[in-house]
Design a protein around this motif. Structure first.
Motif: not given
Length: 403
Positions: A129-135, A173-178, A180-189, A150-155
């Motif tokens: 996900p964007d901005g995820i590097s340190l910690n 307080d948020t999980i980010q879901v991707y 496979l095959g999409d073009d972006r991560w999505r935030n889910i509260k 039949g979908e694979y999802k990274l969380v």
């Protein structure tokens, strides 16, 4: 030969043979590549235990040419060890999930995620996900599959920055879901800012499960589930649990872990005596009586006691998150030896003389060994290549029997 007979024969063959037989003729290639064939072959494939040893150190990263590839060990259906020459693993790879025949690695240096199919040799890398590097750490990620869609999802479990140094480093307080095959991560509260994903995340029947703190329960813990199809959360109460003092553990507390046994979500409780916070513990050290509760009916929060295991007098550890398979428990000692012990019935006493040695891993950080379920699959990663930042059609070395 009739096509249905041909298909039935091919379904009984290992993937290494099918990859060669695809070249025989177009009809066989189309049959082996058919999604129905791939699904049926995966259903018939036996489930194994995969032992992975993270051997990353600073010298390996700074001098990658001197790095010796890690070995991953397969424990097959007969409980015989087979060692992979894991040439696909880089010095900065950390395994964080095994799902439906695909392995997922967290790459610490390039800040990417790598998905591999060991059976076919295909490998893809995806951006985090964007901005995820340190910690950021490998245990803040998971990977799941929903059998209906039949979908694979990274969380990704997005931690709250203000919690890093507060003694509660895994709150989110948020999980980010991707997908496979999409073009972006999505935030889910998330419904509550609390999580203990370092104590294990398991994927069962299209949902992810992990432990979380819950002040409203007597034990202070609950199970959180995330449905990969509906992308909704649910909280599951734990069964009533008590822990008694023993000669080896006075004034004990309970350590909780989550695991999967026979495709059921299970909670492991182990008494311990320590001032170390829950989030700092590594693999479970057996002490006293370990109890394992299996989730029978999620809606009714109904659990049943599957195993009650008395630990031996000598120190033993169990890798995370999966360590029981085919009525046997996987054990380690501090010298690097791996063995198993049979589990006959609900109550079990582990006897040192009845342990069966599997292999010797040598000196390493025994408390960080990982163990996942794994089965071979023909699932092609090429269908997701357009969304990847890199792909590697590299063949893996076949597993060989360990000495």
């Amino acid at each position: 030969m009739p096509p249905d007979v041909t298909e039935e024969i091919l379904l009984r063959l290992p993937i290494s043979s099918l990859l060669r037989l695809r070249r025989v003729c177009k009809r066989w290639c189309d049959m082996i590549s058919n999604p129905h064939f791939i699904k049926e072959h995966a259903y018939r494939s036996p489930k194994h235990l995969l032992l992975y040893l993270p051997k990353l150190d600073r010298s390996s990263v700074l001098h990658p040419k001197a790095f010796k590839p890690c070995n991953a060990t397969i424990i097959d259906e007969k409980w015989s060890p087979l060692t992979w020459a894991a040439s696909h693993m880089d010095p900065d790879d950390h395994l964080f999930a095994s799902c439906d025949g695909l392995l997922c690695f967290y790459k610490a240096l390039t800040y990417t995620l790598k998905i591999t199919n060991p059976a076919t040799g295909q490998c893809l890398q995806f951006l985090k996900p964007d901005g995820i590097s340190l910690n950021d750490f490998h245990y803040l990620y998971s990977f799941g599959f929903h059998p209906t869609t039949g979908e694979y999802k990274l969380v990704h479990f997005l931690r709250e920055p203000q919690r890093y140094k507060s003694g509660q480093p895994f709150h989110f307080d948020t999980i980010q879901v991707y997908t496979l095959g999409d073009d972006r991560w999505r935030n889910i509260k998330a419904p509550r800012p609390c999580c203990m994903v370092n104590l294990g995340v398991v994927n069962v029947d299209g949902a992810m499960y992990w432990l979380t703190e819950d002040e409203g329960t007597s034990c202070g813990m609950a199970v959180m589930s995330f449905d990969l199809r509906e992308e909704t959360f649910a909280s599951i109460q734990l069964p009533p649990m008590d822990v008694k003092e023993t000669a080896f553990c006075a004034n004990p507390k309970i350590a909780y872990y989550i695991t999967e046994i026979d495709e059921k979500v299970c909670i492991v409780t182990i008494p311990y005596q320590s001032h170390v916070p829950r989030w700092r513990r590594y693999n479970a050290e057996l002490s006293g009586r370990m109890k394992i509760w299996a989730l029978e009916i999620q809606v009714e929060h109904r659990w049943f006691l599957k195993y009650s295991i008395q630990s031996p007098l000598v120190p033993r550890y169990v890798p995370q998150p999966c360590f029981i398979h085919r009525e046997k428990i996987l054990l380690q000692d501090r010298e690097g030896s791996v063995c198993y012990h049979g589990l006959r019935g609900e109550g079990v006493q582990i006897e040192q003389g009845e342990e069966v040695k599997l292999l010797h891993l040598g000196p390493y950080r025994f408390y960080e060994t990982q163990s996942y379920f794994y089965k071979e699959t023909l699932v092609p990663l090429s269908r997701y290549a357009a969304a990847a930042i890199a792909r590697t059609p590299r063949l893996f070395a076949p597993p060989v029997a360990s000495n």
